[in-house]
Design a protein around this motif. Structure first.
Motif, PDB file in Angstrom:
ATOM      1  N   GLY A 161       0.810  -1.211   0.000  1.00  0.00           N
ATOM      2  CA  GLY A 161       0.000   0.000   0.000  1.00  0.00           C
ATOM      3  C   GLY A 161       0.841   1.258   0.000  1.00  0.00           C
ATOM      4  N   ILE A 162       0.544   2.149   0.949  1.00  0.00           N
ATOM      5  CA  ILE A 162       1.258   3.421   1.042  1.00  0.00           C
ATOM      6  C   ILE A 162       2.711   3.159   1.421  1.00  0.00           C
ATOM      7  CG2 ILE A 162       1.410   5.580   2.333  1.00  0.00           C
ATOM      8  CD1 ILE A 162      -1.631   5.509   2.587  1.00  0.00           C
ATOM      9  N   ARG A 163       3.627   3.681   0.627  1.00  0.00           N
ATOM     10  CA  ARG A 163       5.047   3.467   0.899  1.00  0.00           C
ATOM     11  C   ARG A 163       5.514   4.382   2.024  1.00  0.00           C
ATOM     12  NH1 ARG A 163       8.115   1.867  -3.365  1.00  0.00           N
ATOM     13  NH2 ARG A 163       9.453   0.996  -1.745  1.00  0.00           N
ATOM     14  N   ARG A 164       6.211   3.810   2.981  1.00  0.00           N
ATOM     15  CA  ARG A 164       6.751   4.614   4.081  1.00  0.00           C
ATOM     16  C   ARG A 164       7.982   5.388   3.611  1.00  0.00           C
ATOM     17  NH1 ARG A 164       5.197  -0.318   6.265  1.00  0.00           N
ATOM     18  NH2 ARG A 164       3.653  -0.196   7.953  1.00  0.00           N
ATOM     19  N   GLU A 165       8.260   6.454   4.336  1.00  0.00           N
ATOM     20  CA  GLU A 165       9.375   7.327   3.961  1.00  0.00           C
ATOM     21  C   GLU A 165      10.682   6.550   3.873  1.00  0.00           C
ATOM     22  OE1 GLU A 165       9.389  10.376   3.018  1.00  0.00           O
ATOM     23  OE2 GLU A 165       7.354  11.043   3.482  1.00  0.00           O
ATOM     24  N   HIS A 166      10.942   5.669   4.848  1.00  0.00           N
ATOM     25  CA  HIS A 166      12.225   4.952   4.849  1.00  0.00           C
ATOM     26  C   HIS A 166      12.299   3.982   3.677  1.00  0.00           C
ATOM     27  CE1 HIS A 166      10.998   0.884   6.217  1.00  0.00           C
ATOM     28  NE2 HIS A 166      10.038   1.520   6.844  1.00  0.00           N
ATOM     29  N   LEU A 190      -2.675   0.033 -10.251  1.00  0.00           N
ATOM     30  CA  LEU A 190      -3.680  -1.003 -10.507  1.00  0.00           C
ATOM     31  C   LEU A 190      -4.321  -1.399  -9.186  1.00  0.00           C
ATOM     32  CD1 LEU A 190      -1.761  -3.399 -12.930  1.00  0.00           C
ATOM     33  CD2 LEU A 190      -3.941  -2.313 -13.451  1.00  0.00           C
ATOM     34  N   ASP A 191      -5.443  -2.118  -9.261  1.00  0.00           N
ATOM     35  CA  ASP A 191      -6.049  -2.648  -8.038  1.00  0.00           C
ATOM     36  C   ASP A 191      -5.048  -3.528  -7.305  1.00  0.00           C
ATOM     37  OD1 ASP A 191      -8.777  -1.683  -7.910  1.00  0.00           O
ATOM     38  OD2 ASP A 191      -9.129  -2.796  -9.736  1.00  0.00           O
ATOM     39  N   GLU A 192      -4.385  -4.434  -8.021  1.00  0.00           N
ATOM     40  CA  GLU A 192      -3.374  -5.291  -7.427  1.00  0.00           C
ATOM     41  C   GLU A 192      -2.297  -5.583  -8.460  1.00  0.00           C
ATOM     42  OE1 GLU A 192      -4.611  -9.369  -6.657  1.00  0.00           O
ATOM     43  OE2 GLU A 192      -6.542  -8.916  -7.572  1.00  0.00           O
ATOM     44  N   VAL A 193      -1.101  -5.840  -7.973  1.00  0.00           N
ATOM     45  CA  VAL A 193       0.035  -6.110  -8.841  1.00  0.00           C
ATOM     46  C   VAL A 193       0.714  -7.400  -8.389  1.00  0.00           C
ATOM     47  CG1 VAL A 193       0.417  -3.665  -9.384  1.00  0.00           C
ATOM     48  CG2 VAL A 193       1.575  -4.699  -7.404  1.00  0.00           C
ATOM     49  N   LEU A 237      -4.533  -6.107  -2.098  1.00  0.00           N
ATOM     50  CA  LEU A 237      -4.892  -4.728  -2.420  1.00  0.00           C
ATOM     51  C   LEU A 237      -4.012  -3.705  -1.713  1.00  0.00           C
ATOM     52  CD1 LEU A 237      -8.806  -4.933  -2.425  1.00  0.00           C
ATOM     53  CD2 LEU A 237      -7.211  -5.175  -4.337  1.00  0.00           C
ATOM     54  N   GLY A 238      -3.109  -4.172  -0.845  1.00  0.00           N
ATOM     55  CA  GLY A 238      -2.191  -3.253  -0.180  1.00  0.00           C
ATOM     56  C   GLY A 238      -2.820  -2.452   0.935  1.00  0.00           C
ATOM     57  N   ARG A 275      -7.808  -4.588   8.972  1.00  0.00           N
ATOM     58  CA  ARG A 275      -8.847  -3.783   9.622  1.00  0.00           C
ATOM     59  C   ARG A 275      -9.575  -2.904   8.607  1.00  0.00           C
ATOM     60  NH1 ARG A 275      -7.715   0.352  14.712  1.00  0.00           N
ATOM     61  NH2 ARG A 275      -9.876   1.076  14.966  1.00  0.00           N
ATOM     62  N   THR A 276      -8.811  -2.267   7.723  1.00  0.00           N
ATOM     63  CA  THR A 276      -9.432  -1.434   6.694  1.00  0.00           C
ATOM     64  C   THR A 276     -10.274  -2.284   5.751  1.00  0.00           C
ATOM     65  OG1 THR A 276      -7.626   0.172   6.781  1.00  0.00           O
ATOM     66  CG2 THR A 276      -8.957   0.143   4.783  1.00  0.00           C
ATOM     67  N   CYS A 277      -9.752  -3.454   5.404  1.00  0.00           N
ATOM     68  CA  CYS A 277     -10.486  -4.358   4.522  1.00  0.00           C
ATOM     69  C   CYS A 277     -11.831  -4.728   5.133  1.00  0.00           C
ATOM     70  CB  CYS A 277      -9.653  -5.603   4.263  1.00  0.00           C
ATOM     71  SG  CYS A 277     -10.459  -6.838   3.221  1.00  0.00           S
ATOM     72  N   ARG A 278     -11.851  -5.058   6.415  1.00  0.00           N
ATOM     73  CA  ARG A 278     -13.095  -5.454   7.073  1.00  0.00           C
ATOM     74  C   ARG A 278     -14.073  -4.295   7.184  1.00  0.00           C
ATOM     75  NH1 ARG A 278      -9.966  -9.284  11.486  1.00  0.00           N
ATOM     76  NH2 ARG A 278      -9.871 -11.134  10.123  1.00  0.00           N
TER      77      ARG A 278
END
Length: 348
Positions: free
Chosen positions: A146-151, A200-203, A288-289, A293-296
């Protein structure tokens, strides 16, 4: 007695036979068990789950479950450690033979140099740096999650800047969730029009291709091992996979297509399609990245929107609404979008 027990009770302490389970459970509940009751299950003595009562040899007392668990975990740890040592020995042997081929003047692309196992983050980093230095024209990457962290973004920044300095073009594929990461937008602004990104939705799992001649893919789930691929057929296949996903992907700043159903977002449509395929929440979240918890939470909203009172009913409603297939491709995918007031969308 040990041989007799092993033949009739071929199991370990973690998977007792029915008779052994019954006798050991009774011993744990009562604190001891009569020796005669344990005679039909000699495995309990052989596995040290029971031992003689020092105060009365006609009775056997149980080894505590906590002690048994500790012993089993130690055995598992030893097995894993031995397996890791065997992997290291196999990698070393493979590289030694590969080195023989190169010393004998084996041509590039032969089996001796087609696949290299990189064990450990330091070796992976060194191989990536070497490929970066040799790259002259193009880098293609697939970045799952999903969202890439800064590091995470900063890890490969020095390579990206080196490539930009030599005029190398880069194309990156992400999941749609990555659009919401500020770090990605910061990276985009820094790299300018050197990198183009789509989502894309998923890769597929992580993939990095340099000049369509060398590719890197993960070799284990922890990503502490990687494969360096130089076989032309393998690399060509991976390039084809990338290009087909690229044609289906949306430019980073292009809006996601409308689902056509009021109250259902593009992400919920993607979740609905994966639910229809029978996937569990954790699998859907990983693909989906997003977090479980978000998925549910999305599944709950989807159920509410479709008026489903159970998972079974939700599956029926998804099919009735026509959400059991992947979203159709959006129009105008071929033209890359641009961020307002910035260069072409980029990501890493």
């Amino acid at each position: 007695m040990a041989g007799h027990g092993t033949e009739e009770h071929p199991h370990g302490a973690d998977r007792l036979c029915t008779a052994g389970d019954r006798v050991y459970s009774r011993a744990v509940r009562r604190g001891r068990v009569a020796r005669r009751d344990a005679e039909p299950v000699p495995c309990l003595l052989e596995l040290a789950l029971l031992h003689p009562d020092p105060d009365d040899m006609d009775w056997l007392v149980p080894t505590s479950p906590q002690e048994v668990m500790t012993r089993l975990l130690r055995e598992v740890y030893d097995e894993v450690s031995a397996g890791q040592r065997r992997v290291g020995a196999a990698v070393a042997a493979f590289e030694w033979y590969a080195g023989l081929g190169s010393r004998l003047g084996a041509p590039p692309g032969t089996e001796g140099t087609a696949i290299r196992v990189l064990d450990g983050l330091a070796r992976i980093q060194a191989a990536m740096d070497e490929a970066t230095e040799a790259c002259a024209s193009e880098v293609l990457t697939v970045q799952p999650g999903g969202i890439r962290r800064e590091h995470e973004l900063s890890e490969g920044l020095h390579r990206a800047l080196a490539l930009r300095g030599r005029g190398v073009r880069m194309r990156d594929l992400y999941t749609h969730v990555a659009r919401h990461g500020q770090g990605l937008l910061n990276y985009l602004e820094l790299m300018g029009d050197t990198v183009e990104a789509r989502t894309l939705d998923e890769v597929v799992d992580r993939l990095i291709l340099f000049d369509r001649t060398v590719a890197f893919i993960p070799a284990n789930a922890e990503r502490t091992m990687a494969l360096e691929l130089r076989h032309p057929a393998l690399v060509s296949y991976l390039v084809t996979v990338f290009e087909r996903m690229w044609r289906l992907a949306l430019p980073l700043t292009a809006p996601l297509p409308d689902t056509g159903i009021e109250g259902i977002s593009h992400r919920e449509r993607s979740i609905a399609a994966l639910l229809a395929e029978g996937h569990q929440d954790a699998v859907i979240a990983e693909r989906l990245g997003i977090s479980v918890r978000t998925c549910r939470a999305h599944i709950a909203r989807l159920s509410e929107t479709l008026g489903a009172a159970s998972r079974t009913q939700l599956g029926v409603r998804i099919a009735q609404a026509g959400l059991d297939g992947p979203p159709g491709p959006a129009a105008g995918v071929s033209a890359p979008g641009r961020l307002p007031g910035r260069g072409a969308p980029t990501a890493r």
